[in-house]
Design a protein around this motif. Structure first.
Motif, PDB file in Angstrom:
ATOM      1  N   PRO A 168       0.907  -1.215  -0.106  1.00 31.07           N
ATOM      2  CA  PRO A 168       0.444   0.178   0.411  1.00 31.07           C
ATOM      3  C   PRO A 168       0.995   1.204  -0.176  1.00 31.07           C
ATOM      4  O   PRO A 168       1.804   1.213   0.757  1.00 31.07           O
ATOM      5  CB  PRO A 168      -1.022   0.029   1.285  1.00 31.07           C
ATOM      6  N   ALA A 169       0.361   2.190  -0.309  1.00 31.92           N
ATOM      7  CA  ALA A 169       0.967   3.053  -0.807  1.00 31.92           C
ATOM      8  C   ALA A 169       1.081   4.752   0.402  1.00 31.92           C
ATOM      9  O   ALA A 169      -0.239   4.176   1.680  1.00 31.92           O
ATOM     10  CB  ALA A 169       0.691   4.462  -2.045  1.00 31.92           C
ATOM     11  N   PRO A 175       2.937  19.700   0.243  1.00 33.18           N
ATOM     12  CA  PRO A 175       3.798  20.473  -0.526  1.00 33.18           C
ATOM     13  C   PRO A 175       4.712  21.699  -0.350  1.00 33.18           C
ATOM     14  O   PRO A 175       3.967  22.112   0.836  1.00 33.18           O
ATOM     15  CB  PRO A 175       2.754  20.690  -1.849  1.00 33.18           C
ATOM     16  N   THR A 176       5.635  21.854  -0.148  1.00 32.77           N
ATOM     17  CA  THR A 176       6.316  23.139   0.245  1.00 32.77           C
ATOM     18  C   THR A 176       6.629  24.150  -1.109  1.00 32.77           C
ATOM     19  O   THR A 176       6.121  23.944  -2.062  1.00 32.77           O
ATOM     20  CB  THR A 176       8.144  22.821   0.604  1.00 32.77           C
ATOM     21  N   GLY A 177       6.880  25.485  -0.790  1.00 28.80           N
ATOM     22  CA  GLY A 177       7.597  26.238  -1.677  1.00 28.80           C
ATOM     23  C   GLY A 177       6.430  26.654  -2.684  1.00 28.80           C
ATOM     24  O   GLY A 177       6.697  26.900  -3.328  1.00 28.80           O
ATOM     25  N   LEU A 178       5.420  27.099  -1.396  1.00 27.31           N
ATOM     26  CA  LEU A 178       4.175  27.440  -2.180  1.00 27.31           C
ATOM     27  C   LEU A 178       4.044  29.354  -2.596  1.00 27.31           C
ATOM     28  O   LEU A 178       4.614  29.570  -1.892  1.00 27.31           O
ATOM     29  CB  LEU A 178       2.843  27.149  -1.438  1.00 27.31           C
ATOM     30  N   SER A 196       7.136  13.878  -2.883  1.00 30.82           N
ATOM     31  CA  SER A 196       7.172  12.735  -3.349  1.00 30.82           C
ATOM     32  C   SER A 196       6.042  11.261  -3.359  1.00 30.82           C
ATOM     33  O   SER A 196       5.497  11.967  -2.562  1.00 30.82           O
ATOM     34  CB  SER A 196       8.368  12.377  -2.465  1.00 30.82           C
ATOM     35  N   GLY A 197       5.806  10.879  -4.570  1.00 31.20           N
ATOM     36  CA  GLY A 197       4.866   9.800  -4.372  1.00 31.20           C
ATOM     37  C   GLY A 197       3.301  10.570  -4.864  1.00 31.20           C
ATOM     38  O   GLY A 197       2.175   9.971  -4.495  1.00 31.20           O
ATOM     39  N   VAL A 236      -2.173  14.736  -3.034  1.00 29.33           N
ATOM     40  CA  VAL A 236      -2.689  13.860  -3.051  1.00 29.33           C
ATOM     41  C   VAL A 236      -2.682  12.125  -3.695  1.00 29.33           C
ATOM     42  O   VAL A 236      -1.380  13.054  -4.627  1.00 29.33           O
ATOM     43  CB  VAL A 236      -4.218  13.602  -4.152  1.00 29.33           C
ATOM     44  N   ASN A 237      -2.342  11.021  -3.479  1.00 28.18           N
ATOM     45  CA  ASN A 237      -2.582   9.744  -4.314  1.00 28.18           C
ATOM     46  C   ASN A 237      -3.470   8.521  -3.916  1.00 28.18           C
ATOM     47  O   ASN A 237      -4.256   8.954  -2.972  1.00 28.18           O
ATOM     48  CB  ASN A 237      -1.159   9.000  -4.209  1.00 28.18           C
TER      49      ASN A 237
END
Length: 600
Positions: A168-169, A175-178, A196-197, A236-237
């Protein structure tokens, strides 16, 4: 067993009974149902549909109480997908029930041969089935359904992927740096660092989700001028959604900052052959009828293609025996301005190649154009760059952040002129269709190698200057067919050509098919339709009845043809024509028709 599980079990039983599982691979105890919410009983949980095209509906359904309904748009095929964890070197069976025209079911990222199956006509529920084997390092595949561009909605239900489950993932990190880029009056560009991912990102404005993209940038539109907004992004994933990023704030630009605020609500723009003669004959400035609200002097031309040094002079008497003196010309300009008209210098034209490849050329452009404006007491500038004046360098693939020098320097030069002359400075542009419209299909060369680098090359200029832009009037002539947002081609000379081109400008469109790079809509008062005044003036002459049909459709949504607009814009500014001289040659047919039509 809950209803979702019960539906999945029914599908697995049906597959086994039909022999589909056996033919795909030998079932093992490790095989399991991997599609999450394949019956859509939990709405769209687990699924992502492009451009908001999908919804869970209660009728029709294949089983249970819900199914997917997805509606393609002109530039979107209503793709609904989810990413699933799988094992390498393993066999999988994919199936689903569909209804509607042109429905596809498939899997991508298999590591071997991606598969899909489809039906062109399913008037009742029909099963689609396929199978695949994963590659030696494949741990995830994406299963999807989609329809076809511009066709009717389709339905899907009981989507099933059977095979050995993978590890499972895990939910990706926030996220960073928006970062918020330079805001427009109604839009803000955003970008951030990848997580990542992650397989996608949700974009939030003031706490409300407004977009889902697969890349690390998005432009949020539909905003109000002079308003501060707060943005966050989550990753999201298939395992879920990350926490949201730190906030980035931006304040939209003031509305209506372009000059020409005192133009009439519906205006007529025309080019006056002031520096040359052709078969249309010379027309004195004092003889231009009052119908014309904006008069563009054609043309200021460069001393060389790369100098940036622009010169303008009246047509010599030897070439134009009836030309007025410079003093009379300037006096006539003042008389027009006293009557509320705008007179601009138009730079370029078919023979005037202007390439501001260096900062020295940029500075020469600003200096020389200023001299022309000052000498003749003009109201502003029209950019009519054609040919190879604007071409994108390979790798310049984002209209929001151009890197090609001839484009960067042009934007800088115009901003310098705007700063010098202030808020009353009138700025108009007259790009050829492929400089704008082909950005919808492919933007320059770059990763679309082999395409014309001029395709879409005006987009970064228009976008960077949209808050200073008084009018954009694309040349809807001397062009091949254009593809509209309905993904259909439309040919010159008919109402649909002008409707489709204008609808793109007033609706906005993804650039080169990238939903994360949407060219935001212009305001309707910034847009006029460019047309030739007679059959001699250029290919694509449109008879008055077709011109009026286009105006009816765009401003009233009546008298439309085969193209369906995405809105109604009574504030559409008006029409532009090449040229005043050719209209005079044609007994003033173009301007008289517009005068009779002018709408309230």
């Amino acid at each position: 067993m809950d209803r979702t599980g019960f539906k999945a079990a029914l599908v697995a039983v049906a597959l086994a009974a039909s022999g589909l599982l056996a033919t795909a691979h030998s079932a093992t105890a490790a095989d399991t149902e991997l599609a999450r919410n394949g019956g859509f009983e939990a709405g769209l949980t687990g699924w992502s549909c492009t451009a908001g095209s999908g919804a869970a509906v209660t009728s029709p359904t294949h089983s249970g109480t819900s199914a997917l309904k997805a509606t393609p748009a002109g530039n979107d095929n209503a793709r609904c997908s989810q990413t699933v964890s799988v094992k390498p070197n393993s066999d999988y069976s994919l199936s689903g029930w569909v209804q509607g025209g042109y429905v596809y079911l498939g899997a991508s990222g298999t590591g071997t041969t991606d598969v899909s199956t489809w039906t062109g006509s399913a008037t009742s529920w029909q099963q689609l089935s396929t199978s695949f084997r994963t590659g030696p390092s494949t741990t995830q595949v994406t299963v999807y359904t989609h329809g076809w561009y511009g066709t009717s909605a389709y339905h899907a239900d009981d989507i099933s992927l059977v095979g050995p489950g993978g590890d499972p993932a895990t939910v990706p990190a926030a996220p960073t740096g928006l970062r918020a880029g330079a805001p427009g009056t109604t839009s803000v560009p955003l970008d951030w660092t990848a997580s990542s991912g992650a397989t996608g990102y949700h974009v939030y404005r003031d706490g409300t989700r407004v977009a889902t993209v697969t890349g690390t940038s998005a432009t949020v539109g539909g905003l109000t001028a002079s308003t501060t907004y707060s943005f966050r992004v989550s990753a999201v994933n298939e395992a879920g959604e990350s926490p949201r990023s730190a906030a980035a704030s931006a304040t939209t630009a003031p509305g209506g900052s372009g000059g020409g605020a005192d133009l009439p609500a519906h205006a007529l723009v025309g080019y006056l052959h002031a520096s040359f003669a052709n078969g249309s004959g010379y027309t004195r400035m004092s003889d231009v009828p009052d119908s014309w609200d904006v008069i563009n002097l054609a043309f200021g031309e460069p001393t060389s293609a790369t100098s940036g040094d622009i010169r303008f002079g009246l047509c010599p008497v030897a070439e134009c025996p009836n030309a007025e003196s410079a003093a009379d010309f300037k006096a006539a300009i003042k008389a027009k301005q006293a009557a509320g008209k705008k007179v601009l210098i138009s730079i370029g034209g078919a023979n005037g190649q202007v390439q501001l490849a260096t900062t020295a050329a940029r500075d020469a452009f600003v200096s020389s154009v200023s001299k022309i404006i000052d000498e003749y007491g003009l109201d502003g500038l029209d950019i009519d760059f054609e040919g190879h004046s604007l071409s994108l360098n390979t790798g310049d693939t984002d209209f929001r952040s151009p890197t090609t020098p001839v484009i960067v320097n042009l934007i800088s030069a115009i901003r310098n002129l705007k700063a010098k002359y202030g808020s009353d400075f009138v700025l108009t542009m007259a790009p050829e269709t492929f400089f704008v419209q082909l950005g919808y299909q492919y933007y320059g060369s770059g990763p679309w190698g082999g395409q014309d680098p001029r395709a879409g090359a005006y987009l970064p200029v228009i976008h960077a200057l949209r808050d200073d832009l008084t009018l954009l009037h694309v040349q809807d002539y001397n062009s091949g067919p254009i593809m509209g947002l309905d993904n259909q081609y439309h040919s010159m000379g008919g109402a649909d050509f002008h409707i489709a081109m204008t609808d793109m400008l007033l609706t906005g469109f993804p650039v080169a098919g990238d939903q994360s790079k949407v060219f935001p809509a212009l305001r309707p008062e910034q847009v006029a339709i460019g047309l030739p005044a007679s059959t001699q003036a250029g290919n694509g002459h449109t008879v008055p009845a077709e011109v009026n049909k286009a105006l009816d459709c765009l401003t009233k949504k009546t008298n439309c043809g085969s193209y369906t607009t995405h809105g109604t814009w009574p504030a559409l500014r008006g029409l532009m024509t090449w040229s005043i001289n050719w209209d005079r040659f044609n007994q003033w047919e173009f301007s008289r028709n517009f005068d009779a039509y002018r709408w309230s």
